[in-house]
Design a protein around this motif. Structure first.
Motif, PDB file in Angstrom:
ATOM      1  N   PRO A  36       0.789  -1.230   0.000  1.00  0.00           N
ATOM      2  CA  PRO A  36       0.000   0.000   0.000  1.00  0.00           C
ATOM      3  C   PRO A  36       0.821   1.280   0.000  1.00  0.00           C
ATOM      4  CG  PRO A  36       0.148  -0.856   2.231  1.00  0.00           C
ATOM      5  CD  PRO A  36       0.902  -1.836   1.346  1.00  0.00           C
ATOM      6  N   THR A  37       2.144   1.186   0.018  1.00  0.00           N
ATOM      7  CA  THR A  37       3.034   2.306   0.335  1.00  0.00           C
ATOM      8  C   THR A  37       2.793   3.561  -0.494  1.00  0.00           C
ATOM      9  OG1 THR A  37       4.709   0.673   0.946  1.00  0.00           O
ATOM     10  CG2 THR A  37       5.460   2.937   0.607  1.00  0.00           C
ATOM     11  N   ALA A  38       2.584   3.416  -1.802  1.00  0.00           N
ATOM     12  CA  ALA A  38       2.477   4.594  -2.675  1.00  0.00           C
ATOM     13  C   ALA A  38       1.370   5.536  -2.247  1.00  0.00           C
ATOM     14  CB  ALA A  38       2.257   4.159  -4.120  1.00  0.00           C
ATOM     15  N   ARG A  52      -9.057   0.605   2.230  1.00  0.00           N
ATOM     16  CA  ARG A  52      -9.894   0.040   1.176  1.00  0.00           C
ATOM     17  C   ARG A  52      -9.084  -0.854   0.246  1.00  0.00           C
ATOM     18  NH1 ARG A  52     -12.208   5.323   1.016  1.00  0.00           N
ATOM     19  NH2 ARG A  52     -11.241   5.770  -1.012  1.00  0.00           N
ATOM     20  N   PHE A  53      -7.856  -0.434  -0.060  1.00  0.00           N
ATOM     21  CA  PHE A  53      -7.000  -1.256  -0.915  1.00  0.00           C
ATOM     22  C   PHE A  53      -6.667  -2.573  -0.229  1.00  0.00           C
ATOM     23  CE2 PHE A  53      -2.527  -2.442  -1.888  1.00  0.00           C
ATOM     24  CZ  PHE A  53      -2.707  -2.851  -3.198  1.00  0.00           C
ATOM     25  N   ILE A  54      -6.215  -2.516   1.000  1.00  0.00           N
ATOM     26  CA  ILE A  54      -5.784  -3.717   1.717  1.00  0.00           C
ATOM     27  C   ILE A  54      -6.945  -4.677   1.949  1.00  0.00           C
ATOM     28  CG2 ILE A  54      -4.882  -4.558   3.926  1.00  0.00           C
ATOM     29  CD1 ILE A  54      -3.242  -1.916   4.050  1.00  0.00           C
ATOM     30  N   THR A  64      -7.120  -6.670  -4.448  1.00  0.00           N
ATOM     31  CA  THR A  64      -7.013  -7.655  -3.370  1.00  0.00           C
ATOM     32  C   THR A  64      -8.275  -8.501  -3.215  1.00  0.00           C
ATOM     33  OG1 THR A  64      -7.761  -6.058  -1.711  1.00  0.00           O
ATOM     34  CG2 THR A  64      -5.393  -6.196  -2.108  1.00  0.00           C
ATOM     35  N   GLU A  65      -9.371  -8.080  -3.839  1.00  0.00           N
ATOM     36  CA  GLU A  65     -10.658  -8.740  -3.625  1.00  0.00           C
ATOM     37  C   GLU A  65     -10.982  -9.809  -4.661  1.00  0.00           C
ATOM     38  OE1 GLU A  65     -11.766  -4.406  -4.462  1.00  0.00           O
ATOM     39  OE2 GLU A  65      -9.878  -5.487  -4.394  1.00  0.00           O
ATOM     40  N   GLY A  67     -10.157 -13.068  -4.738  1.00  0.00           N
ATOM     41  CA  GLY A  67     -10.267 -14.456  -4.296  1.00  0.00           C
ATOM     42  C   GLY A  67      -8.944 -15.179  -4.200  1.00  0.00           C
ATOM     43  N   TRP A  68      -7.899 -14.480  -3.745  1.00  0.00           N
ATOM     44  CA  TRP A  68      -6.571 -15.079  -3.619  1.00  0.00           C
ATOM     45  C   TRP A  68      -6.555 -16.167  -2.543  1.00  0.00           C
ATOM     46  CZ3 TRP A  68      -3.480 -13.313  -7.373  1.00  0.00           C
ATOM     47  CH2 TRP A  68      -3.789 -12.075  -7.949  1.00  0.00           C
ATOM     48  N   LYS A  69      -5.650 -17.131  -2.693  1.00  0.00           N
ATOM     49  CA  LYS A  69      -5.498 -18.192  -1.697  1.00  0.00           C
ATOM     50  C   LYS A  69      -5.095 -17.605  -0.358  1.00  0.00           C
ATOM     51  CE  LYS A  69      -2.895 -22.429  -0.736  1.00  0.00           C
ATOM     52  NZ  LYS A  69      -1.844 -23.361  -1.255  1.00  0.00           N
ATOM     53  N   SER A  70      -4.157 -16.674  -0.377  1.00  0.00           N
ATOM     54  CA  SER A  70      -3.760 -15.970   0.844  1.00  0.00           C
ATOM     55  C   SER A  70      -3.397 -14.543   0.483  1.00  0.00           C
ATOM     56  CB  SER A  70      -2.577 -16.666   1.518  1.00  0.00           C
ATOM     57  OG  SER A  70      -1.396 -16.534   0.740  1.00  0.00           O
ATOM     58  N   MET A  71      -3.472 -13.659   1.478  1.00  0.00           N
ATOM     59  CA  MET A  71      -3.165 -12.260   1.259  1.00  0.00           C
ATOM     60  C   MET A  71      -2.422 -11.720   2.474  1.00  0.00           C
ATOM     61  SD  MET A  71      -3.293  -9.536  -0.581  1.00  0.00           S
ATOM     62  CE  MET A  71      -4.388 -10.193  -1.861  1.00  0.00           C
ATOM     63  N   GLY A  72      -1.307 -11.057   2.237  1.00  0.00           N
ATOM     64  CA  GLY A  72      -0.576 -10.374   3.290  1.00  0.00           C
ATOM     65  C   GLY A  72      -0.283  -8.954   2.881  1.00  0.00           C
ATOM     66  N   VAL A  73       0.178  -8.152   3.836  1.00  0.00           N
ATOM     67  CA  VAL A  73       0.504  -6.743   3.592  1.00  0.00           C
ATOM     68  C   VAL A  73       2.001  -6.556   3.755  1.00  0.00           C
ATOM     69  CG1 VAL A  73       0.133  -4.358   4.298  1.00  0.00           C
ATOM     70  CG2 VAL A  73      -1.749  -6.014   4.437  1.00  0.00           C
ATOM     71  N   LEU A  74       2.634  -5.980   2.743  1.00  0.00           N
ATOM     72  CA  LEU A  74       4.058  -5.654   2.782  1.00  0.00           C
ATOM     73  C   LEU A  74       4.183  -4.136   2.750  1.00  0.00           C
ATOM     74  CD1 LEU A  74       6.858  -7.196   2.671  1.00  0.00           C
ATOM     75  CD2 LEU A  74       6.893  -6.551   0.257  1.00  0.00           C
TER      76      LEU A  74
END
Length: 223
Positions: A36-38, A52-54, A64-65, A67-74
């Motif tokens: 989300p940094t930008a 909202r993005f995350i 991000t919405e 349907g990914w198997k997993s989601m993390g925040v960097l």
């Protein structure tokens, strides 16, 4: 890396198909990290945009919405304080990086400061999906029209992973200045290959092959 450089995310079936093709497997089997940094560097964004993005509550720019198997925040601003031995494996083990819009120069700065920029050449199978600034950061320069946050170098230089620049959000009704005439003026200042793309368009880059994927309109400017 494999790149999908979008103006506004995975907006239509054609861009969705291009994404799955780059991944080589269904989204439901794919592990993702979002960056989300930008968003923190642009004067028109605030913390709610990052949320909202995350969280996948931004239907105008689907990322991000999906349907990914997993989601993390960097979060790149945090990486310099924790040591490469901790965060580099997170990046190496993920399939796709989903990179938010905002300010491309701010994102570039923190990619450099964090060390992520140095890691990119080794991520040969990783897919980078950029949204607006998240796409522009991969280009050689963004042009003065898109400079908001001032780089310490005073330059509009970005990563140069690709050899063309990007003018996003072409003819977006919420951005009345993003006309084709404005894009032509911007491209003349860029003095290199440059694409103007609307929110229904993306640029797919794989094995040095560049393909425009669009259900909208776009234009390539050459010097």
């Amino acid at each position: 890396m494999k790149l999908l450089l979008t103006s506004a995310g995975i907006k239509n079936p054609s861009i969705h198909t291009a994404l799955v093709d780059l991944l080589g497997k269904p989204i439901s089997e794919t592990n993702a990290l979002c960056i989300p940094t930008a968003g923190y560097g642009h004067p028109q964004t605030n913390p709610s945009h990052a949320w909202r993005f995350i969280s996948g509550h931004e239907p105008r720019s689907p990322m991000t919405e999906l349907g990914w198997k997993s989601m993390g925040v960097l979060e790149l601003t945090a990486l310099p304080s924790m040591g490469r031995e901790r965060w580099v494996p997170w990046v190496q083990e993920t399939d796709v990086l989903l990179v938010n819009g905002g300010d491309a120069l701010y994102l570039y700065h923190w990619m450099q400061e964090s060390g992520l920029a140095d890691l990119l050449p080794s991520l040969r199978e990783t897919v980078w999906v950029g949204l607006s600034a998240g796409s522009m950061v991969m280009t050689p320069r963004i042009g003065e029209d898109f400079v908001n946050w001032k780089s310490p170098s005073g330059s509009d230089k970005t990563l140069g992973i690709v050899n063309f620049s990007i003018f996003p959000h072409l003819d977006n009704p919420d951005l009345p200045g993003n006309t084709m005439a404005a894009a032509e003026k911007w491209a003349a200042e860029i003095q290199g290959p440059a694409y103007a793309i609307d929110d229904q368009t993306a640029i797919k880059v794989q094995d040095e092959t560049v393909e425009v994927v669009s259900e909208g309109h776009w234009k390539l400017f050459t010097p």
